[in-house]
Design an enzyme around this catalytic site. Structure first.
Site, PDB file in Angstrom:
ATOM      1  N   ASP A 160       9.685 -30.098 -56.470  1.00 51.81           N
ATOM      2  CA  ASP A 160      10.870 -30.603 -55.779  1.00 51.81           C
ATOM      3  C   ASP A 160      10.582 -31.208 -54.415  1.00 51.81           C
ATOM      4  OD1 ASP A 160      10.150 -28.209 -54.637  1.00 51.81           O
ATOM      5  OD2 ASP A 160      12.187 -27.446 -54.431  1.00 51.81           O
ATOM      6  N   GLU A 161       9.321 -31.529 -54.120  1.00 54.42           N
ATOM      7  CA  GLU A 161       8.982 -32.080 -52.811  1.00 54.42           C
ATOM      8  C   GLU A 161       7.925 -33.168 -52.943  1.00 54.42           C
ATOM      9  OE1 GLU A 161       8.703 -29.303 -49.332  1.00 54.42           O
ATOM     10  OE2 GLU A 161       8.556 -27.796 -50.921  1.00 54.42           O
ATOM     11  N   ASP A 176      12.783 -33.600 -49.989  1.00 52.77           N
ATOM     12  CA  ASP A 176      12.934 -32.222 -50.457  1.00 52.77           C
ATOM     13  C   ASP A 176      14.250 -32.139 -51.232  1.00 52.77           C
ATOM     14  OD1 ASP A 176      12.920 -29.521 -50.885  1.00 52.77           O
ATOM     15  OD2 ASP A 176      12.514 -28.959 -48.806  1.00 52.77           O
TER      16      ASP A 176
END
Length: 355
Positions: A104-105, A10
C-alpha cells in the site's frame, strides 16, 4: 541531492478500503481487519475504529474490548495483493520512476518535472478514479520528508514540506514519529531526557554515539533533522514471498507441525505459480514459546515454484532443526525471486538466528 522532489503515496486504510468495496453496507462503521484466533492482531482498522484506540498490531482481543460494536473481517491477502498490483500499475502509468515500498505504499521520483505538485495531484485523482481507493500523498526533497508528510493529514491528505518545514512542523513530536525509531529506542532516549525530535536533533552526535554506538547514534541525529540522501530505486534486489501462521495454542512435535508446513507451502506455491515467479532459496521460520525466532534456509541450483520441491526442502529444514520447545509460529519462504536462473557451482546452506 539538490532540487529533488519525492512523492510518497500511502493508501488510506488499504485493507479496510478494499473490504468496504465488496461490503459497502459497512461504510461509516468501525471495521477491523484481523484474524480470529486468541493471538490474532489487527492488520488494519478503519478510521472510525481508530477513534477507539484500535490500530495496526493491536491484539484482536483488546480491540474487541475497546470497541464491542466493531465489525471484524478476516484478512484476504490474495485479494489485497491483486488490488495492490492495480494501484501500482496506475502509478507506473503516470510516473517513470516508482519504487514499491509495500502493498500500500510507493515512492515516486518527480525530480525534473515542471509542475511536480500538479503531477502528484493527477496521480492521486487517477488512483481514485481507476481503483476506487483513496490515498494520501506527501511531497518533499527526500523519501523521509515525503513519508512523514504523507502521514500528517490522513486520510485523503496532500502535504508538501521542505526539510526545514518538516523540522519546524514536527519539532515537538515524539522521535517515534520517524520510521525506524521504535518504542525501545524512544524509551531509551527518554531515559536521557530526550522526548522530542527537536531535542534529538540538537543532541551532540558524540553523546548519541556513546549511548547508541558509533553508527546508530549519529544516524538518529540525522534523521531527526530529516536528512536523507536515499534515492528512489525502481528495482529491488531482495525479492521473496512467504506464508506464516501464528498458532492459537503452542504446538509441539514434527507430527503436528509438518501438516501445517505443507498447507503453508501449498498456499505459497499457488501464488508463485499464478504470478509465474520462481526462487532458488527456500526457508522456514520458527518462533518458539520463549519468543526466540529461528530461521533456516537452503539455496538450490535452479529456481522453482513447484510444491513438491518447496515442501520437501522446507520439511527437511524443519526436521533438521527439530524444534526443542513448543512452537508459537511457523512459516515458509521462497527468496531470490526473479534472479538470474543460471545454475551455481553448488547449493548453499544458510543458517540464521534472531531473537
Amino acid at each position: 541531492m539538490e532540487g529533488r522532489c519525492i512523492a510518497h503515496v500511502d493508501m488510506d486504510a488499504f485493507y479496510v478500503s478494499v473490504e468496504l468495496q465488496r461490503r459497502p453496507e459497512l461504510r461509516g462503521l468501525p471495521v477491523v481487519v484481523a484474524g480470529t484466533g486468541p493471538r490474532a492482531v489487527v492488520t488494519t482498522a478503519s478510521y472510525e475504529a481508530r477513534r477507539f484506540g484500535i490500530f495496526s498490531a493491536t491484539p484482536a482481543e483488546r480491540a474487541r474490548r475497546l470497541c464491542p460494536r466493531a465489525v471484524f473481517v478476516p484478512p484476504d491477502f490474495e485479494l489485497y495483493r491483486a488490488r495492490s498490483r492495480e494501484v501500482m500499475a496506475v502509478l507506473n502509468e503516470h510516473v517513470d520512476r516508482v519504487e514499491v515500498v509495500g502493498l500500500d505504499e510507493a515512492d515516486l521520483d518527480l525530480t525534473g518535472l515542471d509542475r511536480p505538485r500538479a503531477a502528484a495531484r493527477r496521480v492521486k485523482q487517477a488512483t481514485r478514479e481507476r481503483t476506487g481507493l483513496g490515498c494520501s500523498i506527501g511531497l518533499g526533497p527526500s523519501k523521509l520528508v515525503a513519508k512523514v508528510a504523507s502521514d500528517a493529514e490522513k486520510p485523503d491528505g496532500f502535504v508538501e514540506l521542505t526539510r526545514s518545514g518538516a523540522c519546524d512542523r514536527f519539532a515537538d513530536a515524539s522521535p517515534g514519529l520517524i520510521p525506524g525509531i521504535g518504542p525501545k529506542t524512544v524509551e531509551r532516549l527518554a531515559g536521557h531526557g530526550i522526548e522530542t525530535l527537536a531535542q534529538l536533533a540538537a543532541t551532540p552526535p558524540s553523546a548519541l554515539a556513546a549511548w547508541f554506538g558509533d553508527r546508530l547514534g549519529p544516524h538518529l541525529a540525522r534523521i531527526a533533522r530529516f536528512e536523507d540522501e536515499r534515492t528512489v530505486e525502481t528495482v529491488r534486489v531482495a525479492k521473496s514471498e512467504s506464508r506464516e501462521t501464528t498458532f492459537d495454542h503452542d504446538l509441539r512435535g514434527l507430527t503436528v507441525l509438518e501438516p501445517v508446513l505443507e498447507t503453508l507451502s501449498a498456499q505459497l506455491c499457488r501464488t508463485l505459480a499464478k504470478e509465474d515467479r520462481r526462487g532458488r532459496t527456500i526457508g522456514i521460520k520458527v518462533r518458539l514459546d520463549d519468543f526466540s525466532t529461528h530461521t533456516r534456509a537452503r539455496t538450490r541450483e535452479e529456481a522453482t515454484n513447484e510444491l513438491a520441491v518447496v515442501h520437501e526442502t522446507a520439511r527437511e529444514l524443519l526436521r533438521e532443526f527439530d524444534p526443542p520447545r513448543p512452537v508459537r509460529l511457523l512459516g515458509v519462504r521462497v527468496a531470490g525471486l526473479d534472479e538470474d536462473p543460471s545454475p551455481r557451482a553448488a547449493p548453499i546452506d544458510q543458517l540464521e538466528l534472531s531473537v
